[in-house]
Design an enzyme around this catalytic site. Structure first.
Site, short mmCIF file in Angstrom:
data_model
loop_
_atom_site.label_atom_id
_atom_site.label_comp_id
_atom_site.label_asym_id
_atom_site.label_seq_id
_atom_site.Cartn_x
_atom_site.Cartn_y
_atom_site.Cartn_z
NE ARG A 214 -110.39 68.02 13.86
CZ ARG A 214 -110.76 69.24 14.28
NH1 ARG A 214 -109.91 70.03 14.88
NH2 ARG A 214 -112.00 69.65 14.09
CG ASN A 215 -110.42 66.13 19.00
OD1 ASN A 215 -109.50 66.90 19.22
ND2 ASN A 215 -111.56 66.50 18.47
CG ASP A 308 -117.85 71.75 14.03
OD1 ASP A 308 -117.92 72.27 12.90
OD2 ASP A 308 -117.17 72.23 14.95
CG HIS A 309 -115.83 65.64 9.31
ND1 HIS A 309 -115.79 64.29 9.61
CD2 HIS A 309 -114.74 65.86 8.54
CE1 HIS A 309 -114.74 63.74 9.04
NE2 HIS A 309 -114.09 64.68 8.38
#
Ligand SMILES: [Zn+2]
Length: 425
Positions: A214-215, A308-309
């Site tokens: 998503r990044n 940190d998914h």
């Protein structure tokens, strides 16, 4: 004969999308039905039900399903499911709607689906809070008992979404009539599960990893994908093309950056780029499970789970999304259990002393030797116009990102938390 993992739920791909004359007839009928305005999240959920991404779901959850999902990680019938998929609607629009009625699900004037209402229920504020604590409260600093409810409603986009749901919930099966603008807007990357499965079958792949993205894809993501290529038949770089929180980089810019990376830095026959039409819920560990579930429907049997998914702020522990896979119920019935497994990889970065990409499992050096590569930090630097440290990202990608930030008329505020700044390393 496909070597791929079967879709979740033991019923094959359950697709509720109508096409051709069936769609045209349903649209005509929808014009005469009571209209219910849906949220962006519900729109994404509907499209996933339409294309089989949410198999075996063919509609929105009943209260019994909602409760069981929160409490036990399963639908009421015992099939694994990690997050509620409920349809909220306003009281005014649903006052006259009775069980057995059909309604048209609308967003901004477009009909997305029709639904046969099988149950009408409400969630009290206390029940919503209970849901948030089950789904969004992790083991991170922001989730501490003293802190969570003082900040979650403002700072956690998933909690905010639940607490702001409208008064009534409607359950029932849907007939999906639109995929929104995804097929046109993202015509090269938007793929239905059946289409992606066909592509994977054509390549003869059996063990397929998904890289959730998503990044913008930077060096640490590239490294994760390449580790997966080494141990699987191939990797699908599977980007979210639904909605993100403000300040995140839009999908079209990320897709372009990935294209460039694949072109210049990957062996093309081992990688596929695709996108899925869902919004982020920022549910961390629970969302990692959902990410694995729908990847199974798309034909992937491994999900790369790093640091940190699907997290936000410091609500989750760094590797909580990896650990949760060891705590979910397993019945032994393949139709009910989650078959897509996590590919757990430690925190990855470039290390100057190692002189290459490394992880906390492979690099014995100090914090100062490592170039920490979080997407949030990169966004902050790009948005401030600061110089990006060497090995932070590929120059070809940075060029695309810089051009995007230069095109913005308003400066983007990017909030830095401990997790993103590397404070916990
Ligand atoms: Zn090192």
């Amino acid at each position: 004969m496909s070597k791929l993992v079967p879709p979740h739920g033991g019923k094959g791909l359950v697709c509720s999308l109508l096409e051709g004359s069936a769609r045209a007839d349903e649209l005509k009928k929808a014009a005469g039905l009571p209209k219910v305005e849906i949220s962006a999240r519900v729109k994404g959920d509907l499209i996933m039900m339409g294309i089989g991404g949410f198999s075996p779901l063919n509609g929105f959850m009943t209260k019994a399903d909602w409760k069981s999902v929160c409490d036990k990680f399963t639908l009421a019938d015992g099939t694994f499911w990690p997050v509620p998929v409920v349809l909220d609607a306003s009281k005014a629009e649903t006052d006259a709607v009775k069980v057995g009625d059909e309604v048209a699900l609308m967003r901004k004037g477009e009909v997305y689906a029709t639904m046969k209402v099988t149950e009408k229920f409400s969630l009290t504020a206390a029940e919503k809070k209970w849901e948030c604590e089950k789904i969004y409260k992790g083991a991170g600093e922001d989730s501490g008992d003293a802190k969570f409810w003082t900040i979650a409603e403002a700072d956690h986009p998933g909690v905010k979404m639940v607490m702001e749901q409208k008064e009534v919930c409607l359950a029932g099966p849907v007939k999906v009539l639109s995929e929104g603008d995804y097929p046109q807007k993202y015509k090269d990357v938007y793929k239905r599960p059946a289409e992606l499965r066909a592509e994977l079958d054509k390549r003869g792949w059996a063990t397929v990893a998904a890289l959730q993205l998503r990044n913008p894809m930077h060096r640490s993501h590239e490294y994760l994908a390449k580790i997966a290529v080494e141990v699987c038949d191939g990797v699908v770089i599977h980007s979210l093309i639904g909605n993100l929180k403000p300040g995140d980089i839009p999908a079209e810019v990320r897709v372009k950056a990935i294209d460039t990376l694949v072109e210049k830095y990957f062996v093309k026959q081992n990688v596929i780029q695709a996108g899925y039409p869902l919004d982020m819920r920022y549910a961390g560990p629970r969302e990692a499970l959902l990410h694995a579930l729908f990847r199974q429907n798309y034909g992937m049997n491994r999900l790369i789970v790093g640091r940190d998914h699907a997290g936000v702020g410091d609500f989750y522990g760094m590797f909580e999304a990896q650990d949760i896979f060891d705590r979910i119920p397993v019945t032994g019935d393949k139709a009910k259990d989650l078959l897509c497994q996590p590919l757990k990889i430690d925190w990855t970065f470039y290390c100057k002393k190692c002189d290459g990409m490394a992880s906390l499992r492979t690099c014995p050096h100090e914090k100062e030797d490592r170039v920490i590569l979080s997407g949030t930090k990169l966004r902050k630097m790009l948005s401030d116009g600061s110089e990006i440290p060497d090995h932070f990202g590929r120059e070809e990608v940075l060029v695309i990102l810089r051009a995007y930030y230069a095109s913005l008329t308003e400066k983007v505020e990017v909030k830095m938390q401990g997790a993103a700044s590397g404070a916990k390393m």
